[in-house]
Write a protein that holds these residues in place. Structure first.
Motif, PDB file in Angstrom:
ATOM      1  N   LYS A   1     102.424  12.984  39.165  1.00 52.35           N
ATOM      2  CA  LYS A   1     101.467  14.079  39.130  1.00 52.35           C
ATOM      3  C   LYS A   1     101.405  14.608  37.706  1.00 52.35           C
ATOM      4  CE  LYS A   1     101.760  18.743  41.016  1.00 52.35           C
ATOM      5  NZ  LYS A   1     102.595  19.565  41.876  1.00 52.35           N
TER       6      LYS A   1
ATOM      7  N   PHE B   1      97.742  22.293  31.346  1.00 56.17           N
ATOM      8  CA  PHE B   1      97.443  23.715  31.227  1.00 56.17           C
ATOM      9  C   PHE B   1      96.592  23.943  29.985  1.00 56.17           C
ATOM     10  CE2 PHE B   1     101.233  23.560  33.824  1.00 56.17           C
ATOM     11  CZ  PHE B   1     100.945  24.489  34.818  1.00 56.17           C
TER      12      PHE B   1
ATOM     13  N   GLN C   1     104.974  14.827  36.286  1.00 57.65           N
ATOM     14  CA  GLN C   1     106.089  15.049  37.215  1.00 57.65           C
ATOM     15  C   GLN C   1     106.269  13.882  38.176  1.00 57.65           C
ATOM     16  OE1 GLN C   1     104.149  18.993  38.281  1.00 57.65           O
ATOM     17  NE2 GLN C   1     106.296  19.395  38.709  1.00 57.65           N
TER      18      GLN C   1
ATOM     19  N   PRO D   1     107.753  13.257  41.748  1.00 55.77           N
ATOM     20  CA  PRO D   1     108.211  14.092  42.857  1.00 55.77           C
ATOM     21  C   PRO D   1     109.063  13.367  43.877  1.00 55.77           C
ATOM     22  CG  PRO D   1     105.947  13.448  43.219  1.00 55.77           C
ATOM     23  CD  PRO D   1     106.418  12.709  41.998  1.00 55.77           C
TER      24      PRO D   1
ATOM     25  N   GLU E   1     115.348  17.568  33.592  1.00 56.39           N
ATOM     26  CA  GLU E   1     114.468  18.730  33.571  1.00 56.39           C
ATOM     27  C   GLU E   1     114.328  19.235  35.006  1.00 56.39           C
ATOM     28  OE1 GLU E   1     112.830  20.450  31.229  1.00 56.39           O
ATOM     29  OE2 GLU E   1     113.378  19.253  29.467  1.00 56.39           O
ATOM     30  N   PRO E   2     114.188  20.537  35.184  1.00 61.02           N
ATOM     31  CA  PRO E   2     114.136  21.075  36.556  1.00 61.02           C
ATOM     32  C   PRO E   2     112.850  20.743  37.299  1.00 61.02           C
ATOM     33  CG  PRO E   2     113.785  22.832  34.956  1.00 61.02           C
ATOM     34  CD  PRO E   2     114.153  21.608  34.171  1.00 61.02           C
TER      35      PRO E   2
ATOM     36  N   SER F   1     111.106  17.748  37.420  1.00 53.17           N
ATOM     37  CA  SER F   1     110.851  16.356  37.797  1.00 53.17           C
ATOM     38  C   SER F   1     112.128  15.753  38.359  1.00 53.17           C
ATOM     39  CB  SER F   1     110.390  15.548  36.582  1.00 53.17           C
ATOM     40  OG  SER F   1     110.137  14.212  36.960  1.00 53.17           O
TER      41      SER F   1
ATOM     42  N   PRO G   1     116.850  19.271  39.560  1.00 52.71           N
ATOM     43  CA  PRO G   1     115.434  19.519  39.818  1.00 52.71           C
ATOM     44  C   PRO G   1     115.224  20.439  41.032  1.00 52.71           C
ATOM     45  CG  PRO G   1     115.819  17.204  39.389  1.00 52.71           C
ATOM     46  CD  PRO G   1     117.166  17.846  39.518  1.00 52.71           C
ATOM     47  N   GLN G   2     114.205  21.289  40.948  1.00 50.91           N
ATOM     48  CA  GLN G   2     113.933  22.282  41.986  1.00 50.91           C
ATOM     49  C   GLN G   2     112.546  22.060  42.567  1.00 50.91           C
ATOM     50  OE1 GLN G   2     116.330  24.519  42.736  1.00 50.91           O
ATOM     51  NE2 GLN G   2     117.604  23.665  41.105  1.00 50.91           N
TER      52      GLN G   2
ATOM     53  N   ALA H   1     109.793  25.199  39.991  1.00 52.55           N
ATOM     54  CA  ALA H   1     110.475  25.561  38.749  1.00 52.55           C
ATOM     55  C   ALA H   1     109.504  26.313  37.855  1.00 52.55           C
ATOM     56  CB  ALA H   1     110.974  24.305  38.039  1.00 52.55           C
TER      57      ALA H   1
ATOM     58  N   VAL I   1     108.593  27.018  33.998  1.00 48.85           N
ATOM     59  CA  VAL I   1     108.840  26.514  32.642  1.00 48.85           C
ATOM     60  C   VAL I   1     107.802  27.127  31.710  1.00 48.85           C
ATOM     61  CG1 VAL I   1     109.073  24.456  31.195  1.00 48.85           C
ATOM     62  CG2 VAL I   1     109.602  24.318  33.627  1.00 48.85           C
ATOM     63  N   ASN I   2     108.253  27.785  30.660  1.00 49.42           N
ATOM     64  CA  ASN I   2     107.357  28.442  29.688  1.00 49.42           C
ATOM     65  C   ASN I   2     106.284  29.278  30.376  1.00 49.42           C
ATOM     66  OD1 ASN I   2     108.812  26.844  27.933  1.00 49.42           O
ATOM     67  ND2 ASN I   2     107.175  25.316  27.696  1.00 49.42           N
TER      68      ASN I   2
ATOM     69  N   TYR J   1     104.878  28.655  33.220  1.00 48.70           N
ATOM     70  CA  TYR J   1     104.097  27.889  34.187  1.00 48.70           C
ATOM     71  C   TYR J   1     104.951  27.656  35.423  1.00 48.70           C
ATOM     72  CZ  TYR J   1     102.015  26.461  29.726  1.00 48.70           C
ATOM     73  OH  TYR J   1     101.480  26.441  28.486  1.00 48.70           O
ATOM     74  N   THR J   2     104.326  27.652  36.573  1.00 49.09           N
ATOM     75  CA  THR J   2     105.045  27.311  37.794  1.00 49.09           C
ATOM     76  C   THR J   2     104.739  25.861  38.150  1.00 49.09           C
ATOM     77  OG1 THR J   2     104.901  29.576  38.532  1.00 49.09           O
ATOM     78  CG2 THR J   2     105.405  27.936  40.206  1.00 49.09           C
ATOM     79  N   LEU J   3     105.780  25.071  38.302  1.00 46.41           N
ATOM     80  CA  LEU J   3     105.612  23.649  38.593  1.00 46.41           C
ATOM     81  C   LEU J   3     106.302  23.331  39.909  1.00 46.41           C
ATOM     82  CD1 LEU J   3     106.446  22.327  35.022  1.00 46.41           C
ATOM     83  CD2 LEU J   3     104.204  22.278  36.106  1.00 46.41           C
ATOM     84  N   ALA J   4     105.602  22.610  40.772  1.00 48.41           N
ATOM     85  CA  ALA J   4     106.154  22.319  42.099  1.00 48.41           C
ATOM     86  C   ALA J   4     106.292  20.822  42.319  1.00 48.41           C
ATOM     87  CB  ALA J   4     105.240  22.915  43.164  1.00 48.41           C
ATOM     88  N   ILE J   5     107.352  20.441  43.024  1.00 50.56           N
ATOM     89  CA  ILE J   5     107.508  19.066  43.498  1.00 50.56           C
ATOM     90  C   ILE J   5     107.887  19.135  44.980  1.00 50.56           C
ATOM     91  CG2 ILE J   5     107.967  17.716  41.394  1.00 50.56           C
ATOM     92  CD1 ILE J   5     110.856  18.368  41.533  1.00 50.56           C
TER      93      ILE J   5
END
Lengths: 488, 324
Positions: free
Chosen positions: A18, A22, A35, A37, A273-274, A276, B132-133, B136, B138-139, B141-145
């Motif tokens: 993905k 931004f 990312q 996932p 990295e949190p 990925s 990994p969460q 998360a 980052v800077n 931004y909200t990033l989802a997995i």
């Protein structure tokens, strides 16, 4: 005002990928994230299994390059048994692997890479796929592609008993040899594959190199990264896919290091990295410096082009000619133009085909001493092969009964995780500008950056539709203000 | 055959891609599939395609073929979407059918998978504490997995499944047979198999198709595959090499035993068998030449669950491992 563009999913690596882009209030790219996932946990759940079972379990990491995992696993297991291996088994495994390379590279070149070049990067997405390629170059060629890939698969099945999801390797060698009648069956197919590889190179020259616009994109487009190259080489620093030492060369051509498989952890480390599930390998001695380019960067690519960049020469004569021709056209060795990976893949296939021919002529190849029964369990092994998509490392340990106690894997595409992040950002920044709404052509050109790596997520396009579907949303204050999709 | 093209989707969950390669390995047949069917999705859905599929009326797809297990929230979401949108849902390959190799993860706790991958292995960045969460920041931004579940599910533990095609991966000729059976049923030229059927495989045990000779011999001792070079003509089990043939459905072409490698059961259990592993152990017990429980335990192989339920932990009576 931050806007977000999601490309979800681009295609897969053991699942999906993905991209999040931004944009700032003016519409310029502020940041991008590629990312991954998915996680499946092989490194943990193989613990407690009999060590000789691992090569037939780890193939399920990837069903597109299972032979790579099978062979890396087999070599790691050989190490756990003191590396007593029947010499003929090494030859047969190498022969088998050349056929696997051809199958994978054909699929990638025709289904994935060719649509962008044969039809054009911004051509109509409805036909920008392998069927469109077939329509343009002719059904006869389409049939030849299907037949050639099928033959490469069949050669593996005859040598190793199966193609997808290999079972053949055991500690000390392989479970079955190659019978003379089986060799007689595959020999004409090897000749056909050799001719098909030559044909593919000619097609590439006519269609891609014959078009100045494409050559310009390859050499002068944003698809360039100042990072280093990694690949497996033999004692003459020629590419070897099955065994040898790992060589890392910087982008000016200077050797950074060269290491044996069992030294891998001294040379490579993985950053987390949190956002990925996929880790980011880097050169351990240089330390993690973030996603940065430059001669002091700790990042590297492990791709077909990287393998030719670390090689001083090819292992076979025809491949050598093609290698010289490629680098002289590209302006010298090594080369940083990522799109040249598609060409490098074809040059590699020439070596694969020549090596297959060589093995077909080898009077020892049909011998029956294909396995020795190991006499001791030494408990640790590292197996490294060049997967089509990058240097593949399997590291296993076992107890005195031969039960796996630990496993660590650095998978081909993983090596390229940081460079893929970087090229995505670079291409997005170059193409998405204030006032320019990204259309499907621009998004496809972003994808062309990571597609050059043939990341395992490009398996998506190893299929007939040959097209990665995309969905793009531009958001402002959480509301979709622009939405379009590219169908498969 | 029919006056309209069939609408089909092919999708993967937690999978390796081998099932998709098995479909490609039907070679020229793919062109027939393309002629008979509109492939609305293959082999991997993208968000755009999720939207395309979401926009379809319920049951608009004739067939959805799903391979792979269900490991995370995304896999489950798409499995449910495809179920709603298709008349026939096929679980294709061992992972969708029984959980497959990824299902071996049910033998270990989820926490240990993360520990091994991100906190404790020899190639990690020194001092790493990052894991990994699902979400998360980052800077800014909200990033989802997707959320990683505690266990692996087979497809019919998540949605209703109409047919099963076994194999890891299914053999290309069986893939072809299964597709032709579905096309025949959809176009009314042949009767539809009863719901819940296993298609693209036989109803008898692998041993029945194996060319190796059996002497109805009892075994006193097991060997691991690396310990001996087996006789090429004789039954592997009778030579003391554990082979899942007696408890496994045939249909694969007996490729592993023909190559000197024991079966590990990827084509799944025989008809009406609940637990393939339990069936294998009972078959093995019947050829063991001992009545002494301790002696049998001594001779048994290590990792019984990993042998007997290699492809079927999520489908077996075994429960997932918990951490206390």
């Amino acid at each position: 005002m931050i806007r977000k563009i999601s490309i979800d999913p681009v295609t897969r690596l053991e699942g999906h990928g993905k991209i999040e882009i931004f944009l700032d209030g003016n519409g310029a790219v502020q940041d991008t994230f590629f990312q991954i996932p998915e996680l499946r946990g092989f490194e943990r759940f193989v613990v407690g299994r009999p060590i000789e079972e691992l090569p037939r379990i780890v193939t399920r990491i990837c069903g597109v390059c299972p032979a790579s995992h099978h062979l890396a696993g087999a070599k790691a297991v050989d190490g756990c048994f003191g590396n007593e291996v029947a010499p003929l088994a090494h030859k047969l495994r190498d022969m088998y692997y050349h056929a696997h390379y051809i199958h994978s590279h054909i699929a990638h070149f025709y289904a994935l890479a060719a649509p962008d070049f044969v039809l054009g990067p911004t051509s109509d997405p409805a036909t920008r796929n392998v069927l469109g390629v077939v329509a343009k170059v002719g059904l006869k060629i389409g049939g030849a592609v299907i037949a050639a890939r099928g033959k490469a698969q069949e050669i593996q099945r005859i040598i190793g008993g199966r193609n997808t999801q290999d079972i053949w390797c055991l500690p000390g060698g392989v479970a079955k040899g190659l019978k003379p009648e089986e060799l007689a069956q595959i020999r004409p197919w090897v000749d056909e594959l050799y001719d098909f590889v030559q044909f593919s190179l000619k097609l590439f020259k006519d269609v891609v190199l014959g078009n100045p616009a494409y050559v310009d994109i390859i050499l002068n487009g944003p698809y360039k990264l100042d990072v280093h190259s990694m690949g497996l080489v033999d004692e003459n620093n020629a590419p070897n896919f099955y065994r040898g030492k790992v060589r890392v060369v910087d982008f000016e051509g200077k050797e950074i290091c060269k290491y044996s498989p069992n030294e891998y952890a001294q040379h490579v480390a993985e950053h987390v990295e949190p956002w990925s599930y996929l880790k980011f390998p880097y050169l351990r001695k240089r330390g993690w410096k973030g996603f940065t380019e430059g001669i002091d960067s700790s990042l590297y690519c492990a791709t077909p082009l990287a393998r030719l960049n670390v090689a001083d020469r090819m292992a076979t004569p025809q491949a050598q000619e093609r290698y010289e021709e490629m680098f002289s056209t590209l302006g010298g060795h090594p080369c940083r133009a990522l799109l040249a990976n598609h060409w490098a893949r074809l040059v590699e296939m020439v070596q694969n085909a020549e090596m297959l021919k060589r093995y077909c002529q080898d009077p020892e190849i049909t011998g029956d001493k294909v396995r020795v029964v190991p006499q001791k369990i030494t408990g640790e092994g590292v197996g490294i092969v060049e997967a089509m998509r990058g240097t593949l490392t399997h590291h296993y340990t076992c107890d005195e009964r031969g039960i796996c106690t630990s496993a660590n894997l650095i998978v081909g595409t993983t090596n390229n995780n940081a460079p893929i992040q970087m090229v995505t950002r670079k291409v997005a920044s170059a193409l998405i500008k204030p006032g320019v709404e990204p259309d499907q052509g621009i998004l496809n050109m972003i994808e062309m950056g990571f597609r050059a790596f043939d990341p395992c997520y490009s398996c998506a396009t190893h299929s007939l539709p040959g097209q990665m579907p995309l969905d793009v949303r531009v958001l402002r204050d959480g509301k979709v203000i622009h939405h379009f999709r590219r169908p498969a | 055959v029919a006056d309209r093209k069939f609408q089909i989707a092919i999708y993967w969950g937690a999978a390796c891609g081998g099932c998709d390669v098995s479909i490609l390995d039907t070679n020229e047949f793919i062109l027939d599939v393309d002629r008979l069917c509109d492939i609305r999705l293959w082999p991997i859905a993208a968000d755009g395609k999720y939207k395309d599929i979401e926009a379809l009326p319920e049951a608009a797809l004739d067939v959805a073929i799903m391979n792979g297990a269900v490991r995370n929230s995304e896999n489950e979401h798409i499995a449910k979407l495809l179920r709603r949108k298709s008349k026939i849902l096929v679980a294709y390959g061992s992972c969708a059918y029984m959980g497959g190799i990824p299902g071996l993860a049910n033998l270990v706790p989820r926490e240990e998978i993360f520990e091994r991958a991100y906190l404790n292995n020899p190639s990690l960045e020194p001092g790493n504490r990052t894991i990994p969460q699902a979400e998360a920041s980052v800077n800014g931004y909200t990033l989802a997995i997707p959320k990683f579940y505690h266990r692996v599910y087979k497809l019919d533990q998540v949605v209703d499944v109409d047919y099963y095609v076994p194999g890891c991966p299914p053999q290309p000729d069986q893939c072809k047979a299964a597709i032709l059976a579905l096309v025949g049923a959809l176009s009314g030229t042949s009767p539809a198999p009863p719901k819940g059927s296993v298609v693209g495989a036989s109803d008898h045990a692998l041993c029945q198709d194996c060319k190796r000779t059996r002497a109805e011999k009892k075994i006193r001792c097991f060997y691991r595959p690396w310990e001996i070079i087996p006789d090429p003509e004789k039954c592997l089990l009778e030579q003391g090499i554990l082979c899942a043939g007696p408890a496994t459905r045939s249909g694969c072409g007996v490729r592993c035993p023909s190559s000197g490698i024991p079966c590990r059961g990827c084509y799944g259990p025989l008809p009406n068998v609940v637990d393939q592993g339990a069936k294998l152990l009972s078959a093995v017990a019947s050829v063991l030449d001992s009545k002494d429980a301790e002696e049998i335990a001594r001779k048994m192989l290590p990792d019984v669950a990993g042998y007997a339920n290699r492809y079927s932990v999520p489908a077996s009576l075994l429960q997932r491992s918990h951490r206390r």
